[in-house]
Design an enzyme around this catalytic site. Structure first.
Site, short mmCIF file in Angstrom:
data_model
loop_
_atom_site.label_atom_id
_atom_site.label_comp_id
_atom_site.label_asym_id
_atom_site.label_seq_id
_atom_site.Cartn_x
_atom_site.Cartn_y
_atom_site.Cartn_z
N SER A 166 0.80 -1.25 0.00
CA SER A 166 0.00 0.00 0.00
C SER A 166 0.82 1.29 0.00
CB SER A 166 -0.94 0.02 1.20
OG SER A 166 -2.02 -0.83 0.95
N VAL A 213 1.14 -3.89 3.68
CA VAL A 213 1.10 -5.22 4.31
C VAL A 213 2.35 -6.06 4.04
CG1 VAL A 213 -1.42 -5.46 4.55
CG2 VAL A 213 -0.28 -6.24 2.45
N TYR A 244 -3.67 -2.33 -10.31
CA TYR A 244 -3.59 -2.08 -8.86
C TYR A 244 -2.64 -3.10 -8.18
CZ TYR A 244 -5.00 -2.41 -3.95
OH TYR A 244 -4.96 -2.50 -2.58
N TYR A 255 -5.07 3.49 7.97
CA TYR A 255 -6.43 2.93 8.02
C TYR A 255 -7.08 3.19 9.39
CZ TYR A 255 -3.39 0.37 4.88
OH TYR A 255 -2.41 0.05 4.00
N LYS A 259 0.37 3.37 -2.97
CA LYS A 259 -0.81 4.23 -3.13
C LYS A 259 -0.44 5.71 -3.07
CE LYS A 259 -3.80 0.63 -1.14
NZ LYS A 259 -4.45 0.14 0.08
N1 GLN Z 1 -2.25 -5.33 -2.18
C1 GLN Z 1 -2.78 -5.27 -0.85
C2 GLN Z 1 -4.28 -5.44 -0.90
O1 GLN Z 1 -4.90 -4.92 -1.79
C3 GLN Z 1 -2.40 -3.96 -0.25
C4 GLN Z 1 -2.96 -3.81 1.14
C5 GLN Z 1 -2.06 -3.08 2.09
O2 GLN Z 1 -0.85 -2.99 1.93
N2 GLN Z 1 -2.64 -2.61 3.16
O3 GLN Z 1 -4.87 -6.08 -0.04
#
Ligand code: GLN
Length: 303
Positions: free
Chosen positions: A63, A257, A188, A239, A66
Site C-alpha cells: 500500500s 502489508v 492495482y 487505516y 498508493k
Molecule cells: N495489495 C494489498 C491489498 O490490496 C495492499 C494492502 C495493504 O498494503 N494494506 O490487499
C-alpha cells in the site's frame, strides 16, 4: 542529533517485540517471506543517511505504492480527483466493503483499497502505458532503474484477491470506475507488487518531505499539493490505526502489508522501516515500535 546512535539503540530496544504478529498470508507469495527481518533507513533532506540492519533488502511495498499513485493522479487531474475519492479517515479496515456500499461507491480516501482502485482506474484513463509510466515515476523518484514489479506477487494476489474484486465490482456498479474491472485490478496489484528497500523508500519520499520543486518524470505538484498529500497521509495513512500512529509517532506516513512503513518529518527527514510481522490492523509491529521510539527519543514530531 545523533540519529545513528538513536537508531541502533532503538533496534536493541525493540527486540522483545520481535515475535509479535505475523506476516500477511492472504497473498500466498507474501506468506513465504521470512518474518524475522528488520531494516531501517533515515535520510535527511540534505542527503545524510543513517541505516541499520537490513536497510538494503527489497520487499513488497504494497500500500505504500498508493502514495505514488495519488501523486500522479493529482498531478494529472488536479482537484477534480476528489470528486471520485474522498479525503476523510475511514476508521475501517484497509479492505473493508461496508462503508463503500453505504456511501454509494465513493471511497473515503485514496489509501484504503477501494480508493486506490479508483486511483488506478484514473491512471489507466489518463496514461498510454500505465504500468510503464508508473514504474518510471518510482524509478525517477529514487534514481534507480532496477526497481521493478514482482510479477509472482501480483499474480498471486490476483488469483486470491476476491475481496478486492468485490470492491472493484461495487465501484463499477456505482459508476465510479470507467475501465474494465480486470484491467484495473491487475494494474492495482502490479503497483502494490513493486519491490524497494528502506534506503530506496527513504530516498523516494524525499520528494514528499522537501516540498519545493516537485517535478519527477514530468509529474509536477505545487508546494501546497505536496503539503496536502502529507495531510492525507497523516489522517488516513494507517487505516483504522491512523489515530494510534498519530498519537504514538506524530508524523505523516504510509504503511503496507509487506511490513514497510515510511514516515516524513516535513523539511527535515524521511524514514523507512520494514519488518514483515503485522498487527491486527495490517501495520508492522516492529516498524510502529521503532518509529514511536524515534520520535520519542528525538523529541521531534510535527506537533
Ligand atoms: N495489495 C494489498 C491489498 O490490496 C495492499 C494492502 C495493504 O498494503 N494494506 O490487499
Amino acid at each position: 542529533m545523533d540519529y545513528q546512535k538513536i537508531i541502533e539503540d532503538i533496534c536493541r530496544e525493540i527486540r522483545p517485540f520481535a515475535e509479535e504478529g505475523k506476516q500477511a498470508d492472504y497473498i500466498p507469495a507474501l506468506a513465504k517471506i521470512n518474518p524475522d527481518q528488520f531494516g531501517i533507513c533515515l535520510r535527511t533532506v540534505d542527503g545524510q543517511i543513517y541505516a541499520h540492519q537490513q536497510a538494503d533488502t527489497r520487499f513488497s511495498i504494497q500500500s505504500i505504492a498508493k502514495v505514488f499513485a495519488i501523486a500522479i493522479a493529482l498531478s494529472l487531474r488536479g482537484e477534480h480527483i476528489w470528486k471520485k475519492v474522498g479525503k476523510e479517515p475511514s476508521g475501517t479496515a484497509f479492505n473493508s466493503l461496508v462503508q463503500l456500499e453505504i456511501e454509494k461507491g465513493i471511497p473515503r480516501n485514496p489509501f484504503i483499497n477501494a480508493g486506490a482502485i479508483v486511483v488506478a482506474d484514473i491512471l489507466i484513463s489518463e496514461l498510454d502505458d500505465p504500468e510503464g509510466e508508473f514504474l518510471n515515476f518510482v524509478r525517477t523518484l529514487c534514481k534507480d532503474d532496477t526497481i521493478s514489479y514482482n510479477e509472482e506477487v501480483a499474480y498471486s494476489e490476483r488469483e486470491h484477491g476476491y475481496l478486492n474484486a468485490a470492491i472493484a465490482n461495487l465501484l463499477k456498479y456505482h459508476g465510479t470506475i470507467e475501465n474494465d474491472i480486470e484491467d484495473v485490478l491487475m494494474f492495482y496489484f502490479k503497483m502494490c507488487s513493486v519491490e524497494m528497500s528502506c534506503r530506496e523508500l527513504a530516498l523516494a519520499f524525499r520528494a514528499f518531505t522537501c516540498h519545493r520543486d516537485f517535478n519527477y518524470a514530468g509529474y509536477k505538484l505545487t508546494v501546497s499539493q505536496v503539503k496536502r498529500l502529507n495531510a492525507v497521509m497523516q489522517t488516513c495513512g494507517f487505516y483504522d490505526e491512523a489515530g494510534e500512529f498519530s498519537y504514538l509517532v506524530g508524523l505523516p506516513g504510509k504503511s503496507g502489508v509487506g511490513g514497510g512503513i515510511v514516515a516524513i518529518y516535513p523539511m527535515k527527514y524521511s524514514v523507512a522501516v520494514w519488518s514483515p510481522r503485522l498487527n491486527s490492523k495490517g501495520n508492522s509491529v516492529l516498524g510502529m515500535k521503532a518509529l514511536e521510539l524515534l520520535t520519542t527519543y528525538t523529541e521531534e514530531s510535527i506537533f
